[in-house]
Design a protein around this motif. Structure first.
Motif, PDB file in Angstrom:
ATOM      1  N   LYS A   2       2.558 -24.498 -28.564  1.00  5.10           N
ATOM      2  CA  LYS A   2       2.711 -25.821 -27.944  1.00  5.10           C
ATOM      3  C   LYS A   2       1.380 -26.566 -27.918  1.00  5.10           C
ATOM      4  O   LYS A   2       1.298 -27.746 -28.249  1.00  5.10           O
ATOM      5  CB  LYS A   2       3.222 -25.665 -26.505  1.00  5.10           C
ATOM      6  CG  LYS A   2       4.614 -26.239 -26.292  1.00  5.10           C
ATOM      7  CD  LYS A   2       4.911 -26.409 -24.808  1.00  5.10           C
ATOM      8  CE  LYS A   2       5.936 -25.401 -24.382  1.00  5.10           C
ATOM      9  NZ  LYS A   2       6.078 -24.967 -23.080  1.00  5.10           N
TER      10      LYS A   2
ATOM     11  N   PRO B 206       4.189 -18.581 -27.735  1.00  4.31           N
ATOM     12  CA  PRO B 206       4.844 -19.894 -27.635  1.00  4.31           C
ATOM     13  C   PRO B 206       4.012 -20.960 -26.914  1.00  4.31           C
ATOM     14  O   PRO B 206       4.000 -22.118 -27.337  1.00  4.31           O
ATOM     15  CB  PRO B 206       6.130 -19.595 -26.869  1.00  4.31           C
ATOM     16  CG  PRO B 206       6.421 -18.158 -27.219  1.00  4.31           C
ATOM     17  CD  PRO B 206       5.078 -17.495 -27.338  1.00  4.31           C
ATOM     18  N   ASP B 207       3.296 -20.586 -25.861  1.00  6.18           N
ATOM     19  CA  ASP B 207       2.453 -21.559 -25.155  1.00  6.18           C
ATOM     20  C   ASP B 207       1.329 -22.068 -26.051  1.00  6.18           C
ATOM     21  O   ASP B 207       1.014 -23.249 -26.070  1.00  6.18           O
ATOM     22  CB  ASP B 207       1.811 -20.920 -23.907  1.00  6.18           C
ATOM     23  CG  ASP B 207       2.826 -20.778 -22.783  1.00  6.18           C
ATOM     24  OD1 ASP B 207       3.928 -21.372 -22.892  1.00  6.18           O
ATOM     25  OD2 ASP B 207       2.523 -20.067 -21.808  1.00  6.18           O
ATOM     26  N   GLU B 208       0.720 -21.142 -26.786  1.00  6.65           N
ATOM     27  CA  GLU B 208      -0.384 -21.509 -27.669  1.00  6.65           C
ATOM     28  C   GLU B 208       0.108 -22.387 -28.815  1.00  6.65           C
ATOM     29  O   GLU B 208      -0.588 -23.301 -29.246  1.00  6.65           O
ATOM     30  CB  GLU B 208      -1.071 -20.243 -28.195  1.00  6.65           C
ATOM     31  CG  GLU B 208      -1.796 -19.486 -27.080  1.00  6.65           C
ATOM     32  CD  GLU B 208      -2.128 -18.042 -27.409  1.00  6.65           C
ATOM     33  OE1 GLU B 208      -2.906 -17.439 -26.645  1.00  6.65           O
ATOM     34  OE2 GLU B 208      -1.609 -17.495 -28.404  1.00  6.65           O
TER      35      GLU B 208
ATOM     36  N   GLU C 207       0.407 -27.624 -31.479  1.00  6.63           N
ATOM     37  CA  GLU C 207       1.172 -28.801 -31.918  1.00  6.63           C
ATOM     38  C   GLU C 207       0.601 -30.078 -31.309  1.00  6.63           C
ATOM     39  O   GLU C 207       0.427 -31.089 -31.986  1.00  6.63           O
ATOM     40  CB  GLU C 207       2.658 -28.676 -31.540  1.00  6.63           C
ATOM     41  CG  GLU C 207       3.401 -27.530 -32.235  1.00  6.63           C
ATOM     42  CD  GLU C 207       3.264 -27.538 -33.747  1.00  6.63           C
ATOM     43  OE1 GLU C 207       3.404 -28.623 -34.354  1.00  6.63           O
ATOM     44  OE2 GLU C 207       2.998 -26.467 -34.327  1.00  6.63           O
ATOM     45  N   ALA C 208       0.293 -30.028 -30.007  1.00  5.04           N
ATOM     46  CA  ALA C 208      -0.262 -31.194 -29.322  1.00  5.04           C
ATOM     47  C   ALA C 208      -1.621 -31.570 -29.911  1.00  5.04           C
ATOM     48  O   ALA C 208      -1.928 -32.747 -30.110  1.00  5.04           O
ATOM     49  CB  ALA C 208      -0.386 -30.917 -27.827  1.00  5.04           C
TER      50      ALA C 208
ATOM     51  N   ILE D 216      -0.983 -29.493 -20.780  1.00  3.03           N
ATOM     52  CA  ILE D 216       0.132 -28.668 -21.290  1.00  3.03           C
ATOM     53  C   ILE D 216       0.376 -27.456 -20.393  1.00  3.03           C
ATOM     54  O   ILE D 216      -0.550 -26.828 -19.966  1.00  3.03           O
ATOM     55  CB  ILE D 216      -0.136 -28.230 -22.746  1.00  3.03           C
ATOM     56  CG1 ILE D 216      -0.108 -29.499 -23.610  1.00  3.03           C
ATOM     57  CG2 ILE D 216       0.873 -27.221 -23.229  1.00  3.03           C
ATOM     58  CD1 ILE D 216      -0.514 -29.293 -25.029  1.00  3.03           C
TER      59      ILE D 216
END
Length: 151
Positions: free
Chosen positions: A83, A79-81, A86-87, A151
């Motif tokens: 995010k 999930p962090d990756e 997406e950024a 992030i």
């Protein structure tokens, strides 16, 4: 010795993927020094001029570990990756609009996924990621690292 190669990236769906693949393969195999692009309106294609140096392919040599560049192979992102990815994609679309370039010129999805997974902390570490040469790092390195930090 610097060389020049011109690519034609046709926008109609039936050509786009193939033209893009040829360009991606060329970008991966050569050290790109400078890129110039122009959109040819009446014929609906991007003309891409690449100034490059050929990467010498060393035959029968044991590669040292450093030359192995990081690249994701359909790894699943946590999930962090996701995010981060997406950024990075958002940044890439804005950059492409601003510079009037197709998005894959800024970076391919695979390159962005590799960044999200590898999380480089400084410019030199971007060199370890497949697809990032001096040109790309000089142009976009700072911004990519800022996104990673934010992030």
């Amino acid at each position: 010795m610097m060389k020049v190669k011109v690519f034609k990236i046709r926008l109609p769906e039936e050509f786009l993927h193939q033209d893009q693949m040829m360009l991606d393969n060329f970008l991966a195999a050569n050290e790109i020094i400078k890129v110039e692009t122009a959109f040819v309106n009446d014929e609906n294609y991007w003309s891409v001029v690449l100034y490059f140096e050929e990467l010498k392919v060393a035959q029968n040599k044991v590669k040292d570990a450093k030359s192995v560049r990081y690249s994701v192979e359909n790894d699943t992102l946590n999930p962090d990756e996701i995010k981060i990815l997406e950024a990075l994609k958002l940044w890439r679309s804005e950059k492409a609009k601003e510079q009037n370039l197709p998005i894959y010129f800024i970076a391919t999805n695979k390159e962005l996924m590799s960044v999200a997974k590898y999380k480089p902390a400084k410019k030199e570490e971007l060199l370890d990621i497949k697809g990032f040469g001096k040109h790309k790092i000089e142009n976009y390195g700072e911004e990519i690292l800022e996104i990673l930090e934010s992030i």
